[in-house]
Enzyme design. Structure first.
Site, PDB file in Angstrom:
ATOM      1  N   THR A 170       0.751  -1.260  -0.034  1.00  0.00           N
ATOM      2  CA  THR A 170      -0.063  -0.110  -0.066  1.00  0.00           C
ATOM      3  C   THR A 170       1.062   1.124   0.063  1.00  0.00           C
ATOM      4  O   THR A 170       2.104   1.219   0.653  1.00  0.00           O
ATOM      5  CB  THR A 170      -0.816   0.074   1.261  1.00  0.00           C
ATOM      6  OG1 THR A 170      -1.874  -1.115   1.052  1.00  0.00           O
ATOM      7  CG2 THR A 170      -1.496   1.254   1.488  1.00  0.00           C
ATOM      8  N   ARG A 198     -13.962  -7.532  -0.105  1.00  0.00           N
ATOM      9  CA  ARG A 198     -13.202  -7.360   0.977  1.00  0.00           C
ATOM     10  C   ARG A 198     -12.755  -5.871   0.916  1.00  0.00           C
ATOM     11  O   ARG A 198     -12.125  -5.474   0.091  1.00  0.00           O
ATOM     12  CB  ARG A 198     -12.137  -8.050   1.313  1.00  0.00           C
ATOM     13  CG  ARG A 198     -11.231  -7.717   2.468  1.00  0.00           C
ATOM     14  CD  ARG A 198      -9.873  -7.169   2.110  1.00  0.00           C
ATOM     15  NE  ARG A 198      -9.276  -6.825   3.498  1.00  0.00           N
ATOM     16  CZ  ARG A 198      -8.232  -6.294   3.427  1.00  0.00           C
ATOM     17  NH1 ARG A 198      -7.801  -5.257   2.364  1.00  0.00           N
ATOM     18  NH2 ARG A 198      -7.347  -6.050   4.352  1.00  0.00           N
ATOM     19  N   VAL A 199     -13.098  -4.905   2.169  1.00  0.00           N
ATOM     20  CA  VAL A 199     -12.424  -3.711   2.058  1.00  0.00           C
ATOM     21  C   VAL A 199     -11.446  -3.580   3.309  1.00  0.00           C
ATOM     22  O   VAL A 199     -11.897  -4.068   4.530  1.00  0.00           O
ATOM     23  CB  VAL A 199     -13.412  -2.660   2.400  1.00  0.00           C
ATOM     24  CG1 VAL A 199     -12.872  -1.052   2.577  1.00  0.00           C
ATOM     25  CG2 VAL A 199     -14.321  -2.537   0.947  1.00  0.00           C
ATOM     26  N   GLY A 200     -10.266  -2.929   3.467  1.00  0.00           N
ATOM     27  CA  GLY A 200      -9.308  -2.972   4.552  1.00  0.00           C
ATOM     28  C   GLY A 200      -9.570  -1.696   5.017  1.00  0.00           C
ATOM     29  O   GLY A 200     -10.442  -1.163   5.207  1.00  0.00           O
ATOM     30  N   ASP A 201      -8.579  -1.073   5.812  1.00  0.00           N
ATOM     31  CA  ASP A 201      -8.331   0.059   6.886  1.00  0.00           C
ATOM     32  C   ASP A 201      -8.383   1.024   6.029  1.00  0.00           C
ATOM     33  O   ASP A 201      -8.629   2.162   6.283  1.00  0.00           O
ATOM     34  CB  ASP A 201      -7.295  -0.047   7.805  1.00  0.00           C
ATOM     35  CG  ASP A 201      -6.009  -0.294   7.022  1.00  0.00           C
ATOM     36  OD1 ASP A 201      -5.716  -1.077   6.230  1.00  0.00           O
ATOM     37  OD2 ASP A 201      -4.988   0.480   7.058  1.00  0.00           O
ATOM     38  N   THR A 221      -0.180   1.399   7.150  1.00  0.00           N
ATOM     39  CA  THR A 221      -0.089   0.440   6.256  1.00  0.00           C
ATOM     40  C   THR A 221      -0.216  -0.992   6.917  1.00  0.00           C
ATOM     41  O   THR A 221       0.095  -0.998   8.370  1.00  0.00           O
ATOM     42  CB  THR A 221       1.116   0.139   5.213  1.00  0.00           C
ATOM     43  OG1 THR A 221       1.094  -1.040   4.485  1.00  0.00           O
ATOM     44  CG2 THR A 221       2.434   0.324   5.923  1.00  0.00           C
ATOM     45  N   GLY A 222      -0.474  -2.354   6.351  1.00  0.00           N
ATOM     46  CA  GLY A 222      -0.281  -3.492   7.292  1.00  0.00           C
ATOM     47  C   GLY A 222      -1.631  -4.439   7.203  1.00  0.00           C
ATOM     48  O   GLY A 222      -2.441  -4.026   6.097  1.00  0.00           O
ATOM     49  N   GLY A 224      -5.009  -4.742   7.496  1.00  0.00           N
ATOM     50  CA  GLY A 224      -6.284  -4.089   7.614  1.00  0.00           C
ATOM     51  C   GLY A 224      -7.206  -4.244   8.648  1.00  0.00           C
ATOM     52  O   GLY A 224      -7.425  -3.410   9.655  1.00  0.00           O
TER      53      GLY A 224
HETATM   54  N1  ASP Z   1      -3.709  -1.949   5.050  1.00  0.00           N
HETATM   55  C1  ASP Z   1      -4.079  -2.491   3.563  1.00  0.00           C
HETATM   56  C2  ASP Z   1      -5.406  -3.571   3.538  1.00  0.00           C
HETATM   57  O1  ASP Z   1      -5.331  -4.001   4.529  1.00  0.00           O
HETATM   58  C3  ASP Z   1      -2.960  -3.471   3.018  1.00  0.00           C
HETATM   59  C4  ASP Z   1      -1.570  -2.697   2.989  1.00  0.00           C
HETATM   60  O2  ASP Z   1      -1.207  -2.133   3.914  1.00  0.00           O
HETATM   61  O3  ASP Z   1      -0.774  -3.136   2.134  1.00  0.00           O
HETATM   62  O4  ASP Z   1      -6.035  -3.212   2.702  1.00  0.00           O
END
Ligand code: ASP
Length: 303
Positions: A170, A198-201, A221-222, A224
């Site tokens: 990300t 799916r939707v992340g953070d 990032t990380g 989500g």
């Molecule tokens: N945080 C993002 C998600 O979970 C992934 C990422 O940080 O690469 O969608």
């Protein structure tokens, strides 16, 4: 004489288990230079954020924009958000398809609507109305060719190994302009092997991104799911509002993330006075910073 405000730009290209590449590092440097150029010529921090993230989305080197990962049905669905700390204006889009620059789509939601978050098919339609650049590889003919490759072959052990080696690529940025306004943004294709939808953070205000001139700006990032559970961006900034430095607030939040829910994350955290912290719980995080003096600094690990 009033003291000059400390112009600052921070950028990340994700955190994870895979060492970032030289090409990714030089893209981060370019992004810092372009963001600082905006600030030095009197531009707003929100403009710097959009330009910095667009550069990374268009590079194809990260899991954002044209480089976005595919969901399990072979389609790219992207999320992005940005926020400006002077007035708490924010815009976000989730599960958007076929667009080259999701961060600009989020900016359109912020500038052109009274809403904060648009999702899915309707978000894509809304953005296309403004004739933004399309991502041709997100077209249906490409999807049909690649969809069968990602169906049904994976075994759970392979999947686990694959995930362990995956970099959360990300992209994100945080900036402080000459008026003392903080802005932050994040853009992503999620991560590999996601269920469709799916939707992340990243597009969730307070989770993957937040900016407030009274306490600072954050881009995450990380994983989500773990970041959402602690509403991490806002969590860190609330701790700074209580008087903790960016470094201490981030360290405390990450300790909780790891101990309580075995989460994984990396963060850019910037205070309105220019102090900042870049931290990650993962092995690697490609990120960088610059205050406009000397040369921009980019690294793969931060301690
Ligand atoms: N945080 C993002 C998600 O979970 C992934 C990422 O940080 O690469 O969608």
């Amino acid at each position: 004489m009033p003291r000059a405000r400390p112009l600052t730009v921070l950028v990340h290209g994700g955190a994870g288990g895979k060492k970032p590449t030289a090409a990714q590092r030089s893209c981060l440097t370019e992004s810092l230079i372009s963001g600082m150029h905006i600030l030095k010529t009197g531009g707003r921090s929100i403009d710097a954020i959009e330009v910095m993230i667009r550069l990374m989305e268009g590079s194809g080197l990260f899991n954002a924009g044209i480089g976005s990962r595919l969901q399990l049905d072979g389609r790219k669905r992207m999320d992005a958000a940005l926020m400006e700390g002077a007035n708490l204006k924010a815009g976000a889009i989730a599960s958007i398809e076929g667009i080259r620059h999701p961060i600009s789509a989020a900016r359109l939601v912020m500038e052109e609507t009274e809403h904060v978050l648009l999702v899915g098919h309707h978000a894509t339609r809304f953005v296309r109305h403004f004739k933004v650049e399309k991502d041709r590889l997100g077209s249906s003919s490409h999807r049909q060719r690649i969809a069968p490759l990602s169906r049904g072959k994976e075994r759970s052990k392979t999947l686990k190994l694959f995930r362990a080696l995956t970099q959360y690529e990300t992209v994100g940025a945080v900036a402080l302009d000459s008026k003392g306004t903080v802005a932050a943004g994040t853009s992503t294709g999620g991560y590999s092997m996601m269920l469709p939808g799916r939707v992340g953070d990243s597009p969730l205000i307070g989770c993957g991104v937040y900016a407030d001139n009274t306490c600072g700006g954050v881009s995450m990032t990380g994983k989500g799911e773990s970041i959402i559970k602690l509403a991490l961006a806002k969590h860190i900034l609330m701790d700074m509002k209580q008087g903790n430095s960016p470094h201490v607030a981030t360290r405390k939040a990450f300790r909780e993330l790891v101990q309580r829910i075995q989460g994984e994350a990396g963060a850019l955290v910037l205070a309105p006075d220019g102090r900042f912290s870049i931290q990650h719980t993962t092995r690697w995080m490609s990120a960088g910073f610059w205050n406009g003096r000397g040369k921009p600094r980019v690294a793969d690990q931060f301690h």
